[in-house]
Scaffold this motif. Structure first.
Motif, PDB file in Angstrom:
ATOM      1  N   CYS A  62     -10.447   9.369 -10.695  1.00  0.00           N
ATOM      2  CA  CYS A  62     -10.294   8.141  -9.905  1.00  0.00           C
ATOM      3  C   CYS A  62      -9.944   6.956 -10.783  1.00  0.00           C
ATOM      4  CB  CYS A  62     -11.593   7.812  -9.171  1.00  0.00           C
ATOM      5  SG  CYS A  62     -11.978   8.981  -7.867  1.00  0.00           S
ATOM      6  N   GLY A  63      -8.923   6.244 -10.392  1.00  0.00           N
ATOM      7  CA  GLY A  63      -8.612   4.949 -10.994  1.00  0.00           C
ATOM      8  C   GLY A  63      -8.814   3.922  -9.893  1.00  0.00           C
ATOM      9  N   MET A  64      -9.734   2.964 -10.103  1.00  0.00           N
ATOM     10  CA  MET A  64     -10.095   2.032  -9.036  1.00  0.00           C
ATOM     11  C   MET A  64      -9.915   0.595  -9.525  1.00  0.00           C
ATOM     12  SD  MET A  64     -11.043   4.427  -6.925  1.00  0.00           S
ATOM     13  CE  MET A  64     -11.839   3.685  -5.520  1.00  0.00           C
ATOM     14  N   GLU A  65      -9.003  -0.114  -8.870  1.00  0.00           N
ATOM     15  CA  GLU A  65      -8.788  -1.538  -9.180  1.00  0.00           C
ATOM     16  C   GLU A  65      -9.303  -2.316  -7.978  1.00  0.00           C
ATOM     17  OE1 GLU A  65      -7.661  -2.755 -11.961  1.00  0.00           O
ATOM     18  OE2 GLU A  65      -6.962  -0.935 -12.925  1.00  0.00           O
ATOM     19  N   LEU A  66     -10.484  -2.922  -8.125  1.00  0.00           N
ATOM     20  CA  LEU A  66     -11.176  -3.466  -6.945  1.00  0.00           C
ATOM     21  C   LEU A  66     -11.251  -4.991  -6.996  1.00  0.00           C
ATOM     22  CD1 LEU A  66     -13.930  -0.689  -6.847  1.00  0.00           C
ATOM     23  CD2 LEU A  66     -11.681  -0.688  -5.778  1.00  0.00           C
ATOM     24  N   GLY A  67     -12.175  -5.540  -6.270  1.00  0.00           N
ATOM     25  CA  GLY A  67     -12.228  -6.986  -6.088  1.00  0.00           C
ATOM     26  C   GLY A  67     -12.666  -7.750  -7.330  1.00  0.00           C
ATOM     27  N   GLY A  68     -12.543  -9.064  -7.280  1.00  0.00           N
ATOM     28  CA  GLY A  68     -12.928  -9.910  -8.407  1.00  0.00           C
ATOM     29  C   GLY A  68     -13.658 -11.161  -7.935  1.00  0.00           C
ATOM     30  N   ASN A  69     -14.226 -11.869  -8.899  1.00  0.00           N
ATOM     31  CA  ASN A  69     -14.869 -13.165  -8.622  1.00  0.00           C
ATOM     32  C   ASN A  69     -14.753 -13.972  -9.909  1.00  0.00           C
ATOM     33  OD1 ASN A  69     -16.412 -15.304  -7.809  1.00  0.00           O
ATOM     34  ND2 ASN A  69     -18.371 -14.191  -7.797  1.00  0.00           N
ATOM     35  N   ALA A  70     -13.483 -14.239 -10.286  1.00  0.00           N
ATOM     36  CA  ALA A  70     -13.208 -14.745 -11.629  1.00  0.00           C
ATOM     37  C   ALA A  70     -13.764 -16.146 -11.877  1.00  0.00           C
ATOM     38  CB  ALA A  70     -11.709 -14.750 -11.867  1.00  0.00           C
ATOM     39  N   PRO A  71     -14.541 -16.308 -12.971  1.00  0.00           N
ATOM     40  CA  PRO A  71     -14.945 -17.654 -13.393  1.00  0.00           C
ATOM     41  C   PRO A  71     -13.831 -18.297 -14.226  1.00  0.00           C
ATOM     42  CG  PRO A  71     -15.977 -16.003 -14.795  1.00  0.00           C
ATOM     43  CD  PRO A  71     -15.145 -15.247 -13.798  1.00  0.00           C
ATOM     44  N   PHE A  72     -13.700 -19.597 -14.115  1.00  0.00           N
ATOM     45  CA  PHE A  72     -12.748 -20.365 -14.925  1.00  0.00           C
ATOM     46  C   PHE A  72     -13.577 -21.436 -15.626  1.00  0.00           C
ATOM     47  CE2 PHE A  72      -9.620 -23.424 -16.064  1.00  0.00           C
ATOM     48  CZ  PHE A  72      -8.388 -22.788 -16.109  1.00  0.00           C
ATOM     49  N   GLY A 110     -16.498  -7.901 -12.272  1.00  0.00           N
ATOM     50  CA  GLY A 110     -16.203  -8.137 -13.692  1.00  0.00           C
ATOM     51  C   GLY A 110     -14.739  -7.879 -13.994  1.00  0.00           C
ATOM     52  N   LEU A 111     -13.856  -8.488 -13.195  1.00  0.00           N
ATOM     53  CA  LEU A 111     -12.437  -8.197 -13.402  1.00  0.00           C
ATOM     54  C   LEU A 111     -11.857  -9.067 -14.516  1.00  0.00           C
ATOM     55  CD1 LEU A 111     -10.094  -6.455 -12.413  1.00  0.00           C
ATOM     56  CD2 LEU A 111      -9.527  -8.250 -10.775  1.00  0.00           C
ATOM     57  N   VAL A 112     -11.857 -10.371 -14.313  1.00  0.00           N
ATOM     58  CA  VAL A 112     -11.227 -11.256 -15.286  1.00  0.00           C
ATOM     59  C   VAL A 112     -11.998 -12.569 -15.347  1.00  0.00           C
ATOM     60  CG1 VAL A 112      -9.598 -12.164 -13.566  1.00  0.00           C
ATOM     61  CG2 VAL A 112      -8.994 -12.315 -15.976  1.00  0.00           C
ATOM     62  N   SER A 113     -11.943 -13.222 -16.502  1.00  0.00           N
ATOM     63  CA  SER A 113     -12.556 -14.546 -16.672  1.00  0.00           C
ATOM     64  C   SER A 113     -11.565 -15.406 -17.439  1.00  0.00           C
ATOM     65  CB  SER A 113     -13.842 -14.443 -17.499  1.00  0.00           C
ATOM     66  OG  SER A 113     -14.683 -13.468 -16.943  1.00  0.00           O
ATOM     67  N   TYR A 114     -11.635 -16.705 -17.232  1.00  0.00           N
ATOM     68  CA  TYR A 114     -10.761 -17.639 -17.955  1.00  0.00           C
ATOM     69  C   TYR A 114     -11.640 -18.616 -18.714  1.00  0.00           C
ATOM     70  CZ  TYR A 114      -7.539 -15.771 -14.465  1.00  0.00           C
ATOM     71  OH  TYR A 114      -6.813 -14.923 -13.671  1.00  0.00           O
ATOM     72  N   LYS A 119     -18.103  -3.403 -14.087  1.00  0.00           N
ATOM     73  CA  LYS A 119     -19.020  -3.446 -12.946  1.00  0.00           C
ATOM     74  C   LYS A 119     -18.305  -2.990 -11.657  1.00  0.00           C
ATOM     75  CE  LYS A 119     -20.616  -7.759 -14.107  1.00  0.00           C
ATOM     76  NZ  LYS A 119     -21.469  -8.940 -13.935  1.00  0.00           N
ATOM     77  N   GLN A 120     -18.502  -3.706 -10.551  1.00  0.00           N
ATOM     78  CA  GLN A 120     -17.929  -3.216  -9.292  1.00  0.00           C
ATOM     79  C   GLN A 120     -16.481  -3.677  -9.089  1.00  0.00           C
ATOM     80  OE1 GLN A 120     -20.469  -2.985  -5.875  1.00  0.00           O
ATOM     81  NE2 GLN A 120     -22.292  -3.117  -7.143  1.00  0.00           N
ATOM     82  N   SER A 121     -15.845  -4.139 -10.168  1.00  0.00           N
ATOM     83  CA  SER A 121     -14.411  -4.444 -10.086  1.00  0.00           C
ATOM     84  C   SER A 121     -13.570  -3.211 -10.384  1.00  0.00           C
ATOM     85  CB  SER A 121     -14.045  -5.576 -11.048  1.00  0.00           C
ATOM     86  OG  SER A 121     -14.492  -6.814 -10.525  1.00  0.00           O
ATOM     87  N   GLY A 122     -14.177  -2.121 -10.769  1.00  0.00           N
ATOM     88  CA  GLY A 122     -13.359  -0.917 -10.856  1.00  0.00           C
ATOM     89  C   GLY A 122     -13.675   0.038 -11.970  1.00  0.00           C
ATOM     90  N   LEU A 123     -12.813   1.061 -12.028  1.00  0.00           N
ATOM     91  CA  LEU A 123     -12.911   2.128 -13.025  1.00  0.00           C
ATOM     92  C   LEU A 123     -11.517   2.363 -13.576  1.00  0.00           C
ATOM     93  CD1 LEU A 123     -14.798   4.828 -10.893  1.00  0.00           C
ATOM     94  CD2 LEU A 123     -15.797   3.460 -12.735  1.00  0.00           C
ATOM     95  N   GLY A 124     -11.400   2.461 -14.889  1.00  0.00           N
ATOM     96  CA  GLY A 124     -10.108   2.786 -15.496  1.00  0.00           C
ATOM     97  C   GLY A 124      -9.239   1.554 -15.674  1.00  0.00           C
ATOM     98  N   ARG A 125      -8.039   1.775 -16.191  1.00  0.00           N
ATOM     99  CA  ARG A 125      -7.110   0.685 -16.491  1.00  0.00           C
ATOM    100  C   ARG A 125      -5.718   1.042 -16.014  1.00  0.00           C
ATOM    101  NH1 ARG A 125     -11.301  -1.276 -16.843  1.00  0.00           N
ATOM    102  NH2 ARG A 125     -12.248  -2.466 -18.530  1.00  0.00           N
ATOM    103  N   GLU A 126      -4.957   0.011 -15.625  1.00  0.00           N
ATOM    104  CA  GLU A 126      -3.547   0.190 -15.285  1.00  0.00           C
ATOM    105  C   GLU A 126      -2.714  -0.623 -16.269  1.00  0.00           C
ATOM    106  OE1 GLU A 126      -3.150  -0.737 -11.064  1.00  0.00           O
ATOM    107  OE2 GLU A 126      -3.422   1.387 -10.622  1.00  0.00           O
ATOM    108  N   GLY A 127      -1.465  -0.186 -16.488  1.00  0.00           N
ATOM    109  CA  GLY A 127      -0.643  -0.831 -17.517  1.00  0.00           C
ATOM    110  C   GLY A 127      -1.005  -0.263 -18.880  1.00  0.00           C
ATOM    111  N   SER A 128      -0.133  -0.491 -19.858  1.00  0.00           N
ATOM    112  CA  SER A 128      -0.332  -0.053 -21.246  1.00  0.00           C
ATOM    113  C   SER A 128      -0.378   1.485 -21.331  1.00  0.00           C
ATOM    114  CB  SER A 128      -1.594  -0.668 -21.864  1.00  0.00           C
ATOM    115  OG  SER A 128      -2.761   0.006 -21.459  1.00  0.00           O
TER     116      SER A 128
END
Ligand code: NAP
Length: 493
Positions: free
Chosen positions: A262-272, A424-428, A467-476
């Motif tokens: 499974c490759g899972m790209e899920l939701g985010g809650n990005a802090p800036f 835990g998808l992305v942070s700025y 965390k619950q933002s997914g499993l695995g990576r896409e790209g690269s």
């Protein structure tokens, strides 16, 4: 082929083939029960086209087709697979204006956003066209010297690819390109709101020489049963899903029955985060990109702004000035910078989150009221300040042009708030001290960090979350390995 593209679209999309049927075993055909799905322009509600509505038999037929084509495609020389992808890259560029318009019409995003998406989406064909011929294994000697360890990579096999509506081209190519480069055959199920772009991309791949069955496309209003049929077929080996965490969890449970990869790209809650030593103008520029790309409808969208007290007021002032200047309108109008949200439910959800924050004591310094009249699913650019920690807007994906700002004093306090999320998808992070930025980045639990940048997406970079933002990576290269199994052969000579 049943073509049910609305007449008004024909002249504007001249030169772009937009099929509206299912692609199964190299043939475009209707669903077995004959149903159709209307695809609408979210700016006006107008019907753009009607596409085939697959049922479970069609899902099963698509797995048949992918399974039949699997051995031949896996045996195809990597260079031949790569050249197909490179031709698709060229074709996407040749038709980029038409594709951008199509994305804008069915998704609502502004033309500049749609053009960027087409360029980004095409890059996955180029990157994996290049990367697919460079994969290396390893040969080593066991520590006791008794044998050799030969490590290679094999295609995982039939893959089910499921994509969301917010990036109808890029989320599709980010999966199709590595799957095909790895030697896997696939079934793509695009989002029901935005199937036309994915169908057009499949037609471009056919034009580039796609063999029958290597990529199949299934559109359906019954995603639950149709996807379950595909995931429980013993010939399916991989699920690659991009979408909400809620649906992702559900699909992981179904995938467990056959222990699918499974490759899972899920939701985010990005802090800036803006630190007191940051270049505030640069932070505002970055915030506009991180917040407003796609009108805030991106998994990477900045969802919560944490600004250190010393620069809080100047950052808010700059952000409000820029947000207030954004031109809102139908995405396909050349002057629009922020299009409508995808549908009425999305507007209702954004409005609910803003109301909740205001009720709990936040202040709207820009926007904060949904328009009362007029067609279309619009929400105005909004900036909220003094947002209390318990406000839902800080904990749920907003998916709209709303920026909630929280003032902080100390780094530790900020890190606690930043990590207080299931995502835990992305942070700025903005600071003029690179060492401090890198140190803090290591303390943030997210798969990606934009350090003094409001955009992280890059086909050559591993995209994905913790965390619950997914499993695995896409790209690269990691994205290619997602569609491969490692095989180890023990031998001696
Ligand atoms: P969604 O509701 O989870 O839908 C995603 C896909 O799953 C669609 O194709 C959808 O089909 C399908 N689906 C829905 N229910 C299903 C079921 N029971 N079984 C199988 N498939 C099912 O998400 P969305 O609203 O389209 O997209 C927004 C979400 O995607 C946000 O949470 C966003 O953060 C996330 N996202 C993540 C990334 C990333 O890379 N991490 C990128 C983009 C978006 P239908 O369209 O027919 O419902």
């Amino acid at each position: 082929m049943t073509t049910t593209l609305h007449e008004s679209l024909r002249p504007v999309l001249d030169g772009l083939d937009v099929p509206t049927d299912l692609l199964v075993a190299g043939t475009w055909r209707g669903g077995s029960d004959g149903g159709r799905i209307d695809v609408r322009d979210p700016a006006s509600g107008a019907v753009l086209a009607s596409v085939a509505d697959a049922d479970v038999d069609d899902g099963a037929a698509a797995v048949d087709a992918a399974a039949t084509a699997a051995a031949g495609w896996a045996a195809t020389a990597p260079r031949a697979r790569a050249e197909l992808l490179l031709r698709a890259f060229t074709l996407m560029h040749e038709r980029s204006e038409e594709l951008a318009l199509l994305i804008s019409l069915e998704n609502g995003k502004s033309l500049p956003d749609a053009r960027s998406e087409v360029a980004y989406a095409a890059e996955f064909f180029r990157w994996y066209g290049e990367e697919g011929v460079r994969l290396r294994g390893q040969v080593g000697r066991s520590p006791n010297g008794a044998n050799r360890l030969v490590v290679t990579h094999q295609p995982v096999g039939v893959s089910v690819l499921i994509t969301p509506w917010n990036f109808p081209a890029a989320m599709a190519t980010r999966k199709i390109a590595p799957a095909l480069a790895a030697g896997c055959t696939a079934i793509l199920k695009p989002a029901t709101e935005t199937p036309l772009t994915a169908l057009a991309v499949a037609a471009l791949l056919q034009e580039a020489g796609l063999p029958p069955g290597v990529l199949n496309v299934v559109t359906t209003t019954k995603p639950g049963p149709v996807v379950e049929t595909m995931l429980t077929d013993p010939r399916t080996r991989m699920l690659s899903f991009t979408g909400s965490t809620e649906i992702g969890r559900r699909l992981l449970r179904t995938a467990a029955d056959q222990v699918l990869k499974c490759g899972m790209e899920l939701g985010g809650n990005a802090p800036f985060v803006v630190l007191a030593d940051a270049d505030v103008d640069a932070a505002v520029e970055g915030a506009m990109v991180a917040k407003m790309r796609n009108g805030g409808q991106a998994c990477t969208a900045a969802n919560r702004f944490f600004v250190q007290a010393a620069v809080h007021d100047s950052f808010v002032e700059g952000l409000v000035a820029q947000m207030a200047a954004v031109r809102v309108g139908p995405g396909s109008d050349e002057s629009t910078q922020c299009g409508p949200l995808i549908n009425e439910d999305a507007v209702r959800k954004v409005d609910e989150l803003v109301r909740d924050a205001l009720d709990r004591g936040a202040r709207a310094v820009l926007g904060g009221e949904r328009p009362r009249e007029g067609a279309g699913c619009f929400y105005p650019p909004t900036v909220l300040v003094d947002v209390p920690p318990e406000a839902r807007v800080l904990h749920e994906e907003i998916f709209g042009p709303v920026a909630p700002v929280v003032r902080f004093e100390r780094e530790e306090e900020m890190l606690t708030m930043v990590n207080d999320t299931e995502y835990g998808l992305v942070s700025y992070l903005y600071t003029s001290d690179l060492g401090r930025g890198l140190r803090l980045a290591e303390g943030i639990d997210s798969g990606m960090v934009g350090l003094n940048r409001g955009l992280v997406s890059d086909p050559a970079a591993p995209f994905g979350g913790t965390k619950q933002s997914g499993l695995g990576r896409e790209g690269s290269t990691e994205g290619l390995l997602e569609f491969m199994e490692t095989q180890y052969i023990a031998t001696s000579w």
